[in-house]
Design a protein around this motif. Structure first.
Motif, PDB file in Angstrom:
ATOM      1  N   ARG A 123       0.862  -1.180   0.000  1.00 49.57           N
ATOM      2  CA  ARG A 123       0.000   0.000   0.000  1.00 49.57           C
ATOM      3  C   ARG A 123       0.901   1.234   0.000  1.00 49.57           C
ATOM      4  NH1 ARG A 123      -0.983  -2.353   4.712  1.00 49.57           N
ATOM      5  NH2 ARG A 123      -0.638  -0.372   5.754  1.00 49.57           N
ATOM      6  N   ALA A 124       0.321   2.383  -0.271  1.00 50.47           N
ATOM      7  CA  ALA A 124       1.093   3.630  -0.255  1.00 50.47           C
ATOM      8  C   ALA A 124       1.643   3.905   1.138  1.00 50.47           C
ATOM      9  CB  ALA A 124       0.221   4.791  -0.727  1.00 50.47           C
ATOM     10  N   ASP A 125       0.929   3.477   2.158  1.00 50.98           N
ATOM     11  CA  ASP A 125       1.342   3.763   3.538  1.00 50.98           C
ATOM     12  C   ASP A 125       1.916   2.547   4.254  1.00 50.98           C
ATOM     13  OD1 ASP A 125      -1.032   2.350   3.662  1.00 50.98           O
ATOM     14  OD2 ASP A 125      -1.815   3.488   5.356  1.00 50.98           O
ATOM     15  N   GLY A 126       2.349   1.529   3.520  1.00 54.34           N
ATOM     16  CA  GLY A 126       2.944   0.356   4.163  1.00 54.34           C
ATOM     17  C   GLY A 126       2.610  -0.922   3.418  1.00 54.34           C
ATOM     18  N   LYS A 127       2.402  -1.979   4.190  1.00 53.33           N
ATOM     19  CA  LYS A 127       2.096  -3.275   3.585  1.00 53.33           C
ATOM     20  C   LYS A 127       1.239  -4.101   4.533  1.00 53.33           C
ATOM     21  CE  LYS A 127       6.368  -5.360   5.252  1.00 53.33           C
ATOM     22  NZ  LYS A 127       6.748  -4.129   5.926  1.00 53.33           N
ATOM     23  N   THR A 128       0.582  -5.093   3.959  1.00 51.44           N
ATOM     24  CA  THR A 128      -0.173  -6.075   4.726  1.00 51.44           C
ATOM     25  C   THR A 128       0.341  -7.447   4.334  1.00 51.44           C
ATOM     26  OG1 THR A 128      -2.142  -4.675   4.792  1.00 51.44           O
ATOM     27  CG2 THR A 128      -2.453  -7.034   5.209  1.00 51.44           C
ATOM     28  N   VAL A 129       0.783  -8.207   5.313  1.00 54.21           N
ATOM     29  CA  VAL A 129       1.202  -9.585   5.094  1.00 54.21           C
ATOM     30  C   VAL A 129       0.060 -10.457   5.609  1.00 54.21           C
ATOM     31  CG1 VAL A 129       2.987 -11.318   5.490  1.00 54.21           C
ATOM     32  CG2 VAL A 129       3.595  -8.885   5.503  1.00 54.21           C
ATOM     33  N   TRP A 130      -0.362 -11.406   4.808  1.00 57.22           N
ATOM     34  CA  TRP A 130      -1.520 -12.218   5.158  1.00 57.22           C
ATOM     35  C   TRP A 130      -1.232 -13.701   4.937  1.00 57.22           C
ATOM     36  CZ3 TRP A 130      -3.245 -15.257   1.229  1.00 57.22           C
ATOM     37  CH2 TRP A 130      -2.913 -14.848  -0.075  1.00 57.22           C
ATOM     38  N   PHE A 131      -2.018 -14.527   5.618  1.00 57.21           N
ATOM     39  CA  PHE A 131      -2.006 -15.955   5.346  1.00 57.21           C
ATOM     40  C   PHE A 131      -3.420 -16.500   5.510  1.00 57.21           C
ATOM     41  CE2 PHE A 131      -0.965 -15.858   9.905  1.00 57.21           C
ATOM     42  CZ  PHE A 131      -1.852 -16.789  10.422  1.00 57.21           C
ATOM     43  N   GLU A 132      -3.635 -17.647   4.869  1.00 60.67           N
ATOM     44  CA  GLU A 132      -4.926 -18.321   4.958  1.00 60.67           C
ATOM     45  C   GLU A 132      -4.702 -19.799   5.265  1.00 60.67           C
ATOM     46  OE1 GLU A 132      -7.393 -15.520   1.835  1.00 60.67           O
ATOM     47  OE2 GLU A 132      -6.533 -17.411   1.090  1.00 60.67           O
ATOM     48  N   CYS A 133      -5.582 -20.325   6.101  1.00 63.12           N
ATOM     49  CA  CYS A 133      -5.563 -21.754   6.440  1.00 63.12           C
ATOM     50  C   CYS A 133      -6.958 -22.303   6.155  1.00 63.12           C
ATOM     51  CB  CYS A 133      -5.245 -21.965   7.920  1.00 63.12           C
ATOM     52  SG  CYS A 133      -3.598 -21.419   8.417  1.00 63.12           S
ATOM     53  N   ASP A 134      -7.009 -23.379   5.375  1.00 60.11           N
ATOM     54  CA  ASP A 134      -8.288 -24.012   5.060  1.00 60.11           C
ATOM     55  C   ASP A 134      -8.707 -24.940   6.189  1.00 60.11           C
ATOM     56  OD1 ASP A 134      -8.188 -22.700   2.637  1.00 60.11           O
ATOM     57  OD2 ASP A 134      -7.440 -24.439   1.531  1.00 60.11           O
ATOM     58  N   ALA A 135     -10.002 -24.945   6.451  1.00 60.23           N
ATOM     59  CA  ALA A 135     -10.532 -25.812   7.503  1.00 60.23           C
ATOM     60  C   ALA A 135     -10.563 -27.248   7.026  1.00 60.23           C
ATOM     61  CB  ALA A 135     -11.945 -25.363   7.895  1.00 60.23           C
TER      62      ALA A 135
END
Length: 135
Positions: A123-135
């Motif tokens: 993003r212009a103001d930083g970043k987002t690190v994400w993860f997903e786990c399937d049930a």
């Protein structure tokens, strides 16, 4: 309903978001919060991989983000769980194998191994690190 005393208001039925200034012991507190929501959302089997992945993302904030400010979003999705850690430091992250003698540098490799998907949104103001786990 009194939302001031309700332990689980409707807004927490599918998500939890909080801003933090993190320190060396913050990951433990966030693991407990995540485990609580996973139990509430009937996703307890995801607790071990998800809490370890969250620990790695929080450790990156502690090591690399001046001021150590971040926000954490935990989402109950139809397929399972999504967790996002956002900070104000722009830049992309790459999971790379560390040298066997390196003392650090394996966190994102662990996140990649433990989760079904992960990524970085700049993003212009930083970043987002994400993860997903399937049930």
């Amino acid at each position: 309903m009194n939302h001031a005393t309700d332990l689980f208001p409707p807004a927490l039925a599918t998500s939890y978001r909080m801003g933090f200034t993190v320190g060396e012991h913050s990951a433990g507190h966030m693991r407990r919060i995540l485990r609580m929501f996973l139990t509430r959302w009937e996703l307890a089997p995801l607790a071990d991989p998800a809490t370890l992945a969250l620990t790695e993302l929080v450790a990156n904030v502690v090591r690399h983000v001046p001021g150590r400010r971040c926000s954490v979003l935990m989402l109950r999705e139809p397929y399972g769980l999504r967790v996002e850690v956002a900070d104000a430091v722009p830049g992309t992250l790459i999971a790379k194998a560390a040298d066997p003698l390196d003392e650090s540098g394996r966190g994102l490799v662990l996140v990649e191994a433990l989760t079904d998907r992960w990524g970085v949104e700049e993003r212009a103001d930083g970043k987002t690190v994400w993860f997903e786990c399937d049930a």
